[in-house]
Write a protein that holds these residues in place. Structure first.
Motif, PDB file in Angstrom:
ATOM      1  N   THR A   1     -46.397  -4.947   0.058  1.00 14.22           N
ATOM      2  CA  THR A   1     -45.244  -5.442   0.811  1.00 14.22           C
ATOM      3  C   THR A   1     -43.977  -4.950   0.123  1.00 14.22           C
ATOM      4  O   THR A   1     -43.963  -4.723  -1.088  1.00 14.22           O
ATOM      5  CB  THR A   1     -45.219  -6.981   0.881  1.00 14.22           C
ATOM      6  OG1 THR A   1     -45.189  -7.491  -0.450  1.00 14.22           O
ATOM      7  CG2 THR A   1     -46.424  -7.533   1.612  1.00 14.22           C
ATOM      8  N   PRO A   2     -42.902  -4.788   0.876  1.00 10.84           N
ATOM      9  CA  PRO A   2     -41.650  -4.338   0.256  1.00 10.84           C
ATOM     10  C   PRO A   2     -41.136  -5.355  -0.762  1.00 10.84           C
ATOM     11  O   PRO A   2     -41.338  -6.556  -0.621  1.00 10.84           O
ATOM     12  CB  PRO A   2     -40.678  -4.237   1.432  1.00 10.84           C
ATOM     13  CG  PRO A   2     -41.533  -4.154   2.653  1.00 10.84           C
ATOM     14  CD  PRO A   2     -42.782  -4.915   2.326  1.00 10.84           C
TER      15      PRO A   2
ATOM     16  N   ARG B   1     -46.646  -4.185  -8.204  1.00 12.55           N
ATOM     17  CA  ARG B   1     -47.920  -3.454  -8.127  1.00 12.55           C
ATOM     18  C   ARG B   1     -49.045  -4.255  -8.777  1.00 12.55           C
ATOM     19  O   ARG B   1     -50.157  -4.288  -8.261  1.00 12.55           O
ATOM     20  CB  ARG B   1     -47.785  -2.075  -8.765  1.00 12.55           C
ATOM     21  CG  ARG B   1     -47.021  -1.113  -7.895  1.00 12.55           C
ATOM     22  CD  ARG B   1     -47.075   0.304  -8.407  1.00 12.55           C
ATOM     23  NE  ARG B   1     -46.433   1.178  -7.449  1.00 12.55           N
ATOM     24  CZ  ARG B   1     -45.550   2.111  -7.762  1.00 12.55           C
ATOM     25  NH1 ARG B   1     -45.220   2.317  -9.024  1.00 12.55           N
ATOM     26  NH2 ARG B   1     -45.004   2.853  -6.823  1.00 12.55           N
ATOM     27  N   ALA B   2     -48.756  -4.898  -9.910  1.00  8.64           N
ATOM     28  CA  ALA B   2     -49.760  -5.721 -10.583  1.00  8.64           C
ATOM     29  C   ALA B   2     -50.155  -6.905  -9.705  1.00  8.64           C
ATOM     30  O   ALA B   2     -51.342  -7.223  -9.569  1.00  8.64           O
ATOM     31  CB  ALA B   2     -49.238  -6.204 -11.940  1.00  8.64           C
ATOM     32  N   ARG B   3     -49.175  -7.552  -9.097  1.00 10.08           N
ATOM     33  CA  ARG B   3     -49.433  -8.682  -8.201  1.00 10.08           C
ATOM     34  C   ARG B   3     -50.306  -8.232  -7.025  1.00 10.08           C
ATOM     35  O   ARG B   3     -51.277  -8.884  -6.664  1.00 10.08           O
ATOM     36  CB  ARG B   3     -48.113  -9.245  -7.693  1.00 10.08           C
ATOM     37  CG  ARG B   3     -48.249 -10.405  -6.711  1.00 10.08           C
ATOM     38  CD  ARG B   3     -46.968 -10.691  -5.958  1.00 10.08           C
ATOM     39  NE  ARG B   3     -46.671  -9.564  -5.081  1.00 10.08           N
ATOM     40  CZ  ARG B   3     -45.487  -8.976  -4.968  1.00 10.08           C
ATOM     41  NH1 ARG B   3     -44.447  -9.398  -5.649  1.00 10.08           N
ATOM     42  NH2 ARG B   3     -45.313  -7.953  -4.147  1.00 10.08           N
ATOM     43  N   ASP B   4     -49.956  -7.070  -6.435  1.00  9.55           N
ATOM     44  CA  ASP B   4     -50.710  -6.566  -5.281  1.00  9.55           C
ATOM     45  C   ASP B   4     -52.129  -6.174  -5.652  1.00  9.55           C
ATOM     46  O   ASP B   4     -53.060  -6.337  -4.861  1.00  9.55           O
ATOM     47  CB  ASP B   4     -49.980  -5.372  -4.657  1.00  9.55           C
ATOM     48  CG  ASP B   4     -48.677  -5.777  -3.976  1.00  9.55           C
ATOM     49  OD1 ASP B   4     -48.438  -6.991  -3.764  1.00  9.55           O
ATOM     50  OD2 ASP B   4     -47.867  -4.874  -3.676  1.00  9.55           O
TER      51      ASP B   4
END
Length: 179
Positions: free
Chosen positions: A39-40, A173-176
Motif C-alpha cells: 500500500t502507498p 516493506r518490513a510490515r508488508d
C-alpha cells in the motif's frame, strides 16, 4: 475598453483555475508508491521541509538554502546524472499542497502539485530523482506547477531526503512482508 476586457478575461480565467495554480500552498502530504510496497506510504508531519517551490524554474533558483533540511529532494548543485544503474528500487513520490492552518485557506483537502520518480541503489546507498519529461506520466501535472527546464533528467537525491524517506520505506516493506 480593450484593456478593460482583457483584465476581465484574466480575472475570469483566474477564477476558473484550480487553487493549486493560484497560490503556493505548504507541502502538507507526501505519498510514496513503489516496489515492495503493498500500500502507498502517506506521510503528513514534517513534509513541508521538502518544498517543491524552490530550485530551477522558481524565484529561488540559486544555491540551496542551508540548515537542517534542503528545500527539495533533488541535490541541484550536483547537476544531472547521466543514467542511474539499472535494477534499482523504484518509487513514485507525490507532493500535495494545502494549508497547515485553516485560516485563509482556499482548499479543504490537499491538492496534488508535483510527482517525481525516486530510485534507490542499496549498494551505493544513493537515491536518484527523475523529473518526468515530455511523454511521461505527470509531465503536464508538474509543468502546470513549475516548469524547471530540466524535465526528463535524473538527479541525485539529497542526503536529507535519504535520511527522511529510507527508514519509512524500510519499515513499510518490513510490515508488508510480515503480512
Amino acid at each position: 475598453m480593450k484593456g478593460a476586457s482583457a483584465a476581465a478575461c484574466s480575472l475570469l480565467l483566474m477564477s476558473l483555475a484550480p487553487a493549486s495554480l493560484l497560490a503556493k500552498g505548504d507541502i502538507v502530504k507526501v505519498t510514496i508508491k513503489g516496489t515492495g510496497l503493498a500500500t502507498p506510504i502517506e506521510i503528513y508531519p514534517n513534509v513541508g521541509e521538502f518544498s517543491v517551490w524552490v530550485g530551477p524554474g522558481t524565484s529561488t533558483s540559486g544555491p540551496q538554502e542551508t540548515g537542517r533540511f534542503n528545500p527539495f529532494i533533488i541535490d541541484w548543485p550536483k547537476g544531472v546524472v547521466a543514467q542511474p544503474p539499472p535494477g534499482l528500487q523504484h518509487c513514485e513520490v507525490s507532493f500535495y499542497a494545502g494549508c497547515r492552518r485553516r485560516e485563509n485557506c482556499r482548499v479543504s483537502d490537499p491538492v496534488l502539485v508535483y510527482v517525481v520518480s525516486y530510485d534507490y541503489d542499496p549498494a551505493m546507498r544513493q537515491g536518484f530523482v527523475y523529473l518526468p519529461g515530455k511523454g511521461d506520466a505527470f509531465y503536464r501535472r508538474n509543468i502546470a506547477t513549475i516548469f524547471r527546464g530540466l524535465e526528463g533528467n535524473w538527479f541525485y537525491a539529497t542526503s536529507d531526503w535519504e535520511e527522511f524517506v529510507r527508514p519509512r520505506i524500510a519499515r513499510a516493506r518490513a510490515r508488508d512482508s510480515n503480512r
